[in-house]
Scaffold this active site. Sequence first.
Site, PDB file in Angstrom:
ATOM      1  N   HIS A 152       1.938 -10.022  33.223  1.00  9.65           N
ATOM      2  CA  HIS A 152       1.729  -8.577  33.131  1.00  9.65           C
ATOM      3  C   HIS A 152       3.053  -7.916  32.781  1.00  9.65           C
ATOM      4  CE1 HIS A 152       1.060  -4.459  34.009  1.00  9.65           C
ATOM      5  NE2 HIS A 152       1.593  -4.487  35.220  1.00  9.65           N
ATOM      6  N   ASN A 209       4.481  -0.243  30.431  1.00  9.32           N
ATOM      7  CA  ASN A 209       3.480  -0.832  31.313  1.00  9.32           C
ATOM      8  C   ASN A 209       2.126  -0.216  30.975  1.00  9.32           C
ATOM      9  OD1 ASN A 209       1.735  -1.500  33.406  1.00  9.32           O
ATOM     10  ND2 ASN A 209       3.251  -1.214  35.018  1.00  9.32           N
ATOM     11  N   CYS A 253      -3.718  -3.626  37.231  1.00  6.38           N
ATOM     12  CA  CYS A 253      -3.009  -4.429  36.229  1.00  6.38           C
ATOM     13  C   CYS A 253      -3.509  -5.865  36.169  1.00  6.38           C
ATOM     14  CB  CYS A 253      -1.510  -4.410  36.516  1.00  6.38           C
ATOM     15  SG  CYS A 253      -0.816  -2.745  36.589  1.00  6.38           S
TER      16      CYS A 253
END
Length: 336
Positions: A261, A292, A123
Site C-alpha cells: 500500500h 496515498n 486501504c
Amino acid sequence: MTAKIKPSKGAPYARILGVGGYRPHRVVPNEEILKHIDSSDEWIRSRSGIATRHWAGPDETVATMSVEAGGKAIAAAGLTPEQIGGVVVATVSHFKQTPAVATEIAHLLGTGKPAAFDISAGCAGFGYGLTLAKGMVTDGTAEYVLVIGVERLSDLTDLEDRATAFLFGDGAGAVVVGPSKEPAMGPTVWGSEGDKSETIMQTLPWDVYRDQTAAEVRFPAITQEGQAVFRWAVFEMAKVAKQALDDAGVSPQDLDVFIPHQANMRIIDSMVKTLELPAHVTVARDVETTGNTSAASIPLAMERLLATGQAKSGDTALVIGFGAGLVYAATVVTLP
C-alpha cells in the site's frame, strides 16, 4: 429425505488477467499544500516521500474514474464488458449510503447484469476485493470479476491539518480476475485490530448533519495518529507479509516484485528492510507522485510498474494493504 445440494463448479484456480488505472488530470505539488499549513517541501518529502498527488475535478467522480480504469482492465484482459459477471468496488469516498456505486459502474461499462457491490475496508479494500473475486471465480458464481479500488480522498482532506493535508490523492485502479489452470493467487492473510480503530478515522459521522447545518459543523475529514500507525505498519505488517509468503510457499528470494500500500515512503523502505528483500526485487514507490490513494493505491502502482516495464507479465508479486480499522490483507500473485 434430505435434499442433496450439488457442489459448485468453478475454475480450479484464479488469476489476475488484466489491470487498468486512472489518475485525475490535475497534479498538485507540495507547494500548493503549503498555502494551508506551516511546513516545507523538504519536511513533507522527508516524512512521506510525497512530491505530488492527483486531485479529481468536478467531472472526475468515483464512478467515472472507475469506468476509465475498469474499461482498461477489461481490454487488457482481452475481454468484453458483457463477459464480466461480478463488479466489486473498494472505496471509502463514495458518499451515497445506497445504492452501491458498483451498480452504476457496471451499468456505465455495459456489463449487463453482474453481481455488483461495494466494500469498505480502507486501504486494505483492494486486497479484500481481490480475495472475494478469487472465491467467486473458483466457486463458479462468476467467470470473470472486475475489482476496482477507487478514491476521491481530496473530499475528505482537511487542508489545515498539518499531519494529513499532504498525504492523500485521488484515482482508480482495477483488475480483472478470471480462471486459471495453475495457481496464480496465493492464500490471503487478512484480519483486523479493532482496538486500534481510532488511530485512523473520519473525524465526524455523517449523522451530525441530521440535526446541525453545515455552517455549524466542519465537513468530516480523515485524521490519524501518525506515529502509532507508522509503528504498527512497519512492525506488524512485516509479519503479515512474511506469513503471506510462507503460505504461498514463496521465499523473498523467489519474489520479483513487492507492491505494498502506497501510504508513506518511509513505511515502504522499512518493510523492505525488515523483510530482507533481495536487491533484485522491484519495489513499487508510486506514492512519490500519486500520494496515498487508499484502496486505489495497489492497483495503480501495479499498473504503473507494468506500463513502465519495471515489472513484467508472469512476475511473482507480494501485495499488501493496510489501513483504517485497523485492517490488512496480503497475498502473493502472478502479474498479468
